[in-house]
Design a protein around this motif. Structure first.
Motif, short mmCIF file in Angstrom:
data_model
loop_
_atom_site.label_atom_id
_atom_site.label_comp_id
_atom_site.label_asym_id
_atom_site.label_seq_id
_atom_site.Cartn_x
_atom_site.Cartn_y
_atom_site.Cartn_z
N SER A 144 0.86 -1.19 0.00
CA SER A 144 0.00 0.00 0.00
C SER A 144 0.90 1.24 0.00
CB SER A 144 -0.90 0.00 1.24
OG SER A 144 -0.11 0.18 2.39
N ALA A 145 0.28 2.40 -0.16
CA ALA A 145 1.07 3.64 -0.29
C ALA A 145 2.04 3.83 0.88
CB ALA A 145 0.13 4.83 -0.40
N GLY A 146 1.56 3.55 2.08
CA GLY A 146 2.35 3.81 3.28
C GLY A 146 3.59 2.96 3.39
N ARG A 153 4.56 6.03 8.27
CA ARG A 153 3.51 5.09 8.62
C ARG A 153 3.56 4.71 10.10
NH1 ARG A 153 -0.35 1.21 7.74
NH2 ARG A 153 0.17 -0.26 9.34
N PHE A 160 -2.51 6.15 16.71
CA PHE A 160 -3.61 5.29 17.14
C PHE A 160 -3.35 4.78 18.57
CE2 PHE A 160 -5.93 1.35 17.56
CZ PHE A 160 -7.09 1.55 16.83
N THR A 183 -9.08 5.80 10.79
CA THR A 183 -8.43 4.53 10.43
C THR A 183 -9.41 3.64 9.67
OG1 THR A 183 -7.08 4.72 12.42
CG2 THR A 183 -7.19 2.55 11.39
N HIS A 187 -8.78 1.99 6.04
CA HIS A 187 -8.92 0.56 5.72
C HIS A 187 -9.91 0.35 4.57
CE1 HIS A 187 -7.41 -0.86 9.95
NE2 HIS A 187 -6.42 -0.61 9.11
N ASP A 216 -9.18 -10.62 9.73
CA ASP A 216 -7.83 -10.03 9.74
C ASP A 216 -7.67 -9.03 10.89
OD1 ASP A 216 -6.58 -11.20 7.40
OD2 ASP A 216 -7.98 -10.04 6.19
N THR A 220 -4.95 -9.00 14.07
CA THR A 220 -4.10 -7.87 14.47
C THR A 220 -4.37 -7.46 15.92
OG1 THR A 220 -4.02 -7.15 12.19
CG2 THR A 220 -3.37 -5.53 13.84
C1 HEM Z 1 -3.66 1.85 7.98
C2 HEM Z 1 -4.32 0.56 12.61
C3 HEM Z 1 -5.66 -3.85 11.11
C4 HEM Z 1 -3.53 -2.87 6.88
C5 HEM Z 1 -3.82 1.90 9.34
C6 HEM Z 1 -3.71 3.08 10.15
C7 HEM Z 1 -3.84 2.72 11.45
C8 HEM Z 1 -4.09 1.30 11.47
C9 HEM Z 1 -3.77 3.62 12.67
C10 HEM Z 1 -3.53 4.50 9.63
C11 HEM Z 1 -2.12 4.87 9.57
C12 HEM Z 1 -1.57 4.73 8.20
O1 HEM Z 1 -2.19 5.20 7.27
O2 HEM Z 1 -0.51 4.15 8.10
C13 HEM Z 1 -4.81 -0.74 12.60
C14 HEM Z 1 -5.32 -1.45 13.76
C15 HEM Z 1 -5.73 -2.69 13.34
C16 HEM Z 1 -5.44 -2.75 11.92
C17 HEM Z 1 -5.36 -0.88 15.18
C18 HEM Z 1 -6.35 -3.82 14.10
C19 HEM Z 1 -6.59 -3.87 15.40
C20 HEM Z 1 -5.13 -3.99 9.85
C21 HEM Z 1 -5.09 -5.23 9.09
C22 HEM Z 1 -4.47 -4.95 7.91
C23 HEM Z 1 -4.15 -3.54 7.91
C24 HEM Z 1 -5.64 -6.54 9.58
C25 HEM Z 1 -4.16 -5.87 6.75
C26 HEM Z 1 -4.30 -7.16 6.73
C27 HEM Z 1 -3.43 -1.51 6.79
C28 HEM Z 1 -3.00 -0.80 5.61
C29 HEM Z 1 -3.05 0.57 5.92
C30 HEM Z 1 -3.51 0.67 7.29
C31 HEM Z 1 -2.57 -1.43 4.29
C32 HEM Z 1 -2.79 1.75 4.99
C33 HEM Z 1 -1.41 2.23 4.95
C34 HEM Z 1 -1.28 3.25 3.83
O3 HEM Z 1 -1.57 4.42 4.03
O4 HEM Z 1 -0.88 2.84 2.77
N1 HEM Z 1 -4.08 0.83 10.17
N2 HEM Z 1 -4.90 -1.55 11.51
N3 HEM Z 1 -4.57 -2.99 9.09
N4 HEM Z 1 -3.73 -0.60 7.78
FE1 HEM Z 1 -4.39 -1.05 9.61
#
Ligand code: HEM
Length: 398
Positions: A144-146, A153, A160, A183, A187, A216, A220
């Motif tokens: 992904s972008a991040g 990231r 969070f 968030t 997602h 998923d 996490t």
């Molecule tokens: C983005 C937290 C589960 C994949 C984010 C962000 C947060 C976060 C705070 C926003 C920050 C950012 O943009 O980097 C969480 C929490 C989770 C969870 C607390 C579960 C309790 C998951 C799971 C996946 C996932 C299960 C994949 C299997 C991603 C991706 C981004 C993201 C790909 C986007 C990054 C981007 O900007 O390209 N998540 N996440 N997350 N999360 Fe999660």
């Protein structure tokens, strides 16, 4: 559905007690397509997923990000400038669930403050590195972008954790409810974007399945809340039953806010442990993407003086996660540091918690290490240059 995810579906159901009488398959597991409404691996976030797909396809993401910049506190009014249907949806979900218990949430905040030393270590070095050996997550994050800018990231992810643990996190003057909703939007965007990445498609275990299902997110959650609770217990950090319950409750509310359906949220730590054993432990594995992400994350800490060597950092990760994980990630051994961690860390905890009267050797080193780690975390979060959580417009560039 692959054998692996079929197995996960079954085990998650068993762990959740969805199987009913022993031996009977849960209703959703018997569906040939595996697509019944009660199957967390086939549940996403339909309403907002559809909204974000339209926002992305209409090129409205930059305007939404600009509008959301001033939307920070839980009691802030929704900003103007959002598409009407997105605003309507946010108005519906941007609040605590009816079952949220304010007394428990306040206790959780107090618990987080009292135990912050260990939480910095466990979330930062334990959960953070564990995420790199959860292949579905590592590959999603990487492509992904991040994934192209792990420092940025990591800073957003810290936001969070920081908001969740903050004294006022769930109060009207706090910020967690808004951060969780942002968030949830990110997602939803990723679910639309990643399937369009040929590079993600090439490495995904099931390229035709949309990422970030409820299943998923539960995985996490176990790498965060359940793991931290387990380590605190193993490390004999004193916790009252009320503290433990409050900590679980704050996570129950958090994953609700991320769109996990109530019927999938574990009700007790026992249920959470059982679920974690079934859905997280068996899927941990190395991947090229995960190795790179781990190196990026550990490299971040090299930018500041933690008062310890990289060997010590590697050994602390091995101690917190296991040598198997350390070997998967190719973390170079430092046997002297390993010995220091294995004896010094339990003694450090015992002294801090008033369980032994004599300050152990290495106390100041551990203390300095934690302070530096905390500063890294807090600086990232409070610095004006920190990028707020924003919705991506594409996948990993280049
Ligand atoms: C983005 C937290 C589960 C994949 C984010 C962000 C947060 C976060 C705070 C926003 C920050 C950012 O943009 O980097 C969480 C929490 C989770 C969870 C607390 C579960 C309790 C998951 C799971 C996946 C996932 C299960 C994949 C299997 C991603 C991706 C981004 C993201 C790909 C986007 C990054 C981007 O900007 O390209 N998540 N996440 N997350 N999360 Fe999660």
């Amino acid at each position: 559905m692959s054998d692996l995810s079929r197995r996960n579906v079954l085990s998650l159901g068993v762990a959740l007690g969805l199987a009913g009488v022993a031996g009977a398959a849960p209703a959703w597991a018997s569906s040939a397509a595996g697509a019944s409404a009660g199957d967390p691996w086939w549940v996403w976030d339909d309403e907002v997923d559809a909204l974000m797909a339209t926002v992305l396809d209409n090129g409205q993401v930059p305007a939404v990000n600009t509008a959301m910049r001033s939307w920070v506190n839980n009691d802030d009014p929704l900003p103007g400038g959002l598409p009407a249907n997105l605003a309507t949806w946010l108005r519906k979900v941007n609040k605590l669930p009816s079952w949220a218990d304010p007394v428990k949430l306040r206790r959780a905040a107090d618990f987080n403050r009292r135990k912050d030393t260990y939480l910095f270590m466990l979330y930062g070095l334990g959960s953070g590195i564990m995420s790199t050996v959860i292949p579905r997550e590592a590959k999603s994050v990487y492509w992904s972008a991040g994934g192209a800018d792990m420092q940025d990231r990591a800073a957003k992810t810290f936001t969070f954790g920081y908001d969740l643990s903050d004294r006022n996190g769930f109060e009207p003057s706090g910020q967690f409810v808004v951060t969780a909703n942002k968030t949830r939007l990110v997602h939803a965007a990723v679910r639309h974007l990643l399937p369009r990445s040929s590079r993600w498609q090439a490495v995904a275990d099931e390229p035709n399945r949309i990422p970030i299902s409820n299943g998923d997110i539960l995985v996490t959650f176990h790498s965060l809340g359940t793991y931290v609770h387990k380590k605190l217990t193993e490390w004999r950090v004193p916790m009252s039953a009320a503290d433990e319950e409050a900590f679980l409750h704050s996570w129950q509310v958090a994953i609700h806010l991320l769109g996990v359906r109530e019927e999938f949220i574990p009700k007790t730590w026992a249920a959470a442990y059982a679920q974690s054993e079934q859905v997280l432990t068996p899927i941990l594995a190395p991947s090229q993407e995960g190795r790179e992400l781990a190196e990026d994350l550990l490299g971040l800490t090299a930018q500041i003086d933690l008062g310890v060597t990289r060997g010590f950092l590697n050994e602390f990760v091995r101690y917190a996660l296991s040598d198997t994980v350390g070997d998967w990630l190719g973390l170079r051994r430092d046997y002297a540091a390993a010995a220091l961690v294995r004896t010094g860390w339990p003694a450090y905890i015992a002294f801090r918690e008033g369980l032994i009267p004599i300050m152990p050797v290495g106390f100041y080193m551990f203390d300095q290490f934690i302070r530096a780690l905390a500063m890294l975390f807090l600086n990232k979060v409070t610095s004006p240059t920190t990028t707020p959580i924003t919705i991506p417009t594409g996948n990993r560039p280049g």
